[in-house]
Design a protein around this motif. Structure first.
Motif, PDB file in Angstrom:
ATOM      1  N   ARG A 144       0.901  -1.325  -0.009  1.00  0.00           N
ATOM      2  CA  ARG A 144       0.075  -0.012   0.040  1.00  0.00           C
ATOM      3  C   ARG A 144       0.721   1.217   0.063  1.00  0.00           C
ATOM      4  N   ASN A 145       1.866   1.077   0.859  1.00  0.00           N
ATOM      5  CA  ASN A 145       2.839   2.432   0.891  1.00  0.00           C
ATOM      6  C   ASN A 145       3.503   2.644  -0.327  1.00  0.00           C
ATOM      7  N   ALA A 146       4.102   1.529  -1.020  1.00  0.00           N
ATOM      8  CA  ALA A 146       4.584   1.650  -2.406  1.00  0.00           C
ATOM      9  C   ALA A 146       3.698   2.321  -3.432  1.00  0.00           C
ATOM     10  N   GLN A 147       2.402   1.755  -3.410  1.00  0.00           N
ATOM     11  CA  GLN A 147       1.398   2.335  -4.344  1.00  0.00           C
ATOM     12  C   GLN A 147       1.263   3.976  -4.033  1.00  0.00           C
ATOM     13  N   ARG A 148       1.581   4.556  -2.870  1.00  0.00           N
ATOM     14  CA  ARG A 148       1.483   5.986  -2.745  1.00  0.00           C
ATOM     15  C   ARG A 148       2.503   6.808  -3.089  1.00  0.00           C
ATOM     16  N   ASP A 149       3.606   5.824  -3.301  1.00  0.00           N
ATOM     17  CA  ASP A 149       4.888   6.337  -3.847  1.00  0.00           C
ATOM     18  C   ASP A 149       4.872   7.192  -5.159  1.00  0.00           C
ATOM     19  N   LEU A 151       7.137   7.238  -7.337  1.00  0.00           N
ATOM     20  CA  LEU A 151       7.729   6.595  -8.387  1.00  0.00           C
ATOM     21  C   LEU A 151       6.427   5.628  -8.899  1.00  0.00           C
ATOM     22  N   PRO A 152       6.512   5.905 -10.471  1.00  0.00           N
ATOM     23  CA  PRO A 152       5.699   4.962 -11.218  1.00  0.00           C
ATOM     24  C   PRO A 152       6.262   3.562 -11.321  1.00  0.00           C
ATOM     25  N   ASN A 153       5.089   2.620 -11.430  1.00  0.00           N
ATOM     26  CA  ASN A 153       5.638   1.133 -11.869  1.00  0.00           C
ATOM     27  C   ASN A 153       6.447   0.618 -10.992  1.00  0.00           C
ATOM     28  N   ASN A 154       6.395   0.801  -9.592  1.00  0.00           N
ATOM     29  CA  ASN A 154       7.027   0.144  -8.525  1.00  0.00           C
ATOM     30  C   ASN A 154       6.648  -1.084  -7.775  1.00  0.00           C
ATOM     31  N   THR A 155       5.162  -1.472  -8.369  1.00  0.00           N
ATOM     32  CA  THR A 155       4.791  -2.547  -7.650  1.00  0.00           C
ATOM     33  C   THR A 155       4.077  -3.202  -8.941  1.00  0.00           C
ATOM     34  N   TYR A 156       4.382  -4.672  -8.913  1.00  0.00           N
ATOM     35  CA  TYR A 156       3.716  -5.614  -9.919  1.00  0.00           C
ATOM     36  C   TYR A 156       3.854  -6.885  -9.733  1.00  0.00           C
ATOM     37  N   ALA A 157       3.111  -7.579 -10.257  1.00  0.00           N
ATOM     38  CA  ALA A 157       2.800  -9.079 -10.024  1.00  0.00           C
ATOM     39  C   ALA A 157       3.673  -9.782 -11.413  1.00  0.00           C
ATOM     40  N   ASN A 170       4.952 -14.250  -8.331  1.00  0.00           N
ATOM     41  CA  ASN A 170       5.518 -13.367  -7.174  1.00  0.00           C
ATOM     42  C   ASN A 170       5.038 -11.816  -7.354  1.00  0.00           C
ATOM     43  N   VAL A 171       4.899 -11.197  -6.238  1.00  0.00           N
ATOM     44  CA  VAL A 171       4.771  -9.786  -6.292  1.00  0.00           C
ATOM     45  C   VAL A 171       5.929  -8.900  -5.726  1.00  0.00           C
ATOM     46  N   PHE A 172       6.230  -8.040  -6.727  1.00  0.00           N
ATOM     47  CA  PHE A 172       7.560  -7.111  -6.543  1.00  0.00           C
ATOM     48  C   PHE A 172       7.235  -5.793  -5.973  1.00  0.00           C
ATOM     49  N   ILE A 173       8.114  -5.310  -5.030  1.00  0.00           N
ATOM     50  CA  ILE A 173       8.054  -3.657  -4.833  1.00  0.00           C
ATOM     51  C   ILE A 173       9.601  -3.443  -5.135  1.00  0.00           C
ATOM     52  N   ASN A 174       9.698  -2.251  -6.025  1.00  0.00           N
ATOM     53  CA  ASN A 174      10.869  -1.633  -6.479  1.00  0.00           C
ATOM     54  C   ASN A 174      11.857  -3.067  -6.925  1.00  0.00           C
ATOM     55  N   ASP A 175      11.214  -3.657  -7.698  1.00  0.00           N
ATOM     56  CA  ASP A 175      12.055  -5.052  -8.333  1.00  0.00           C
ATOM     57  C   ASP A 175      12.599  -6.053  -7.191  1.00  0.00           C
ATOM     58  N   ILE A 176      11.973  -6.062  -6.013  1.00  0.00           N
ATOM     59  CA  ILE A 176      12.612  -6.743  -4.917  1.00  0.00           C
ATOM     60  C   ILE A 176      11.167  -7.746  -4.491  1.00  0.00           C
TER      61      ILE A 176
END
Length: 184
Positions: A144-149, A151-157, A170-176
């Motif tokens: 949720r916090n990454a979605q508010r960041d 930076l675009p495109n930082n959360t993905y499945a 997997n699900v990634f936040i900032n490619d992690i």
């Protein structure tokens, strides 16, 4: 003679009980091994189900497509042809009622259709990402916090697709990977 038939029946039932789950596992592993990987942009929600356990429910930005040709019924199965955009994320390029033969696609379900907007809204089948229960809440907060960041495109499945079948890897936040991100 009767016990021999019962024993044979028992063996057949046991093989079926082992064979069906083994086939399901083999199919999913085959998709992960030989399917094409796509990154789907996500939007978070975190429910808990006493029977399924703790998981992150994922909404996807790719959930609609322009359509003026056909009438779509709520709950109807459709096929969403996908490709990658310039940033490497999945994008819908067509929707059809029959499986396409040439490009990658996923089977989805019609949510609703808006005729005056000429748009169809759909649900993708890979919306639940299961995690260890002690990490799931932290993962939901981090997502949720990454979605508010800003930076675009930082959360993905990361989803593997093969012949219309899809497996959420997997699900990634900032490619992690999200489980590693939560541990940081």
């Amino acid at each position: 003679m009767k016990t021999k038939h019962i024993f044979i029946l028992f063996v057949i039932v046991a093989l079926v009980q082992i064979g069906i789950p083994a086939q399901m596992i083999w199919n999913r592993e085959s998709i992960l091994d030989t399917g094409k990987a796509f990154k789907f942009k996500t939007q978070p929600v975190d429910p808990s189900d006493p029977f399924k356990g703790k998981y992150i429910y994922l909404n996807y930005e790719m959930n609609s497509f322009p359509s003026s040709q056909e009438t779509w019924k709520r709950g109807e199965d459709i096929y969403v042809s996908i490709s990658e955009d310039s940033l490497g994320f999945a994008k819908a390029i067509a929707i059809t009622k029959k499986a396409p033969k040439q490009q990658a696609y996923v089977k989805a379900t019609v949510d609703w259709s808006v005729n005056n907007k000429k748009e169809i809204r759909f649900s993708l089948p890979f919306t639940e990402f299961y995690m260890e229960e002690n990490k799931a809440y932290d993962a939901e907060i981090a997502h949720r916090n990454a979605q508010r960041d800003s930076l675009p495109n930082n959360t993905y499945a990361l989803v593997y697709v093969k012949e219309g079948e899809a497996v959420l890897a997997n699900v990634f936040i900032n490619d992690i990977p999200i489980a590693e991100f939560v541990e940081q």
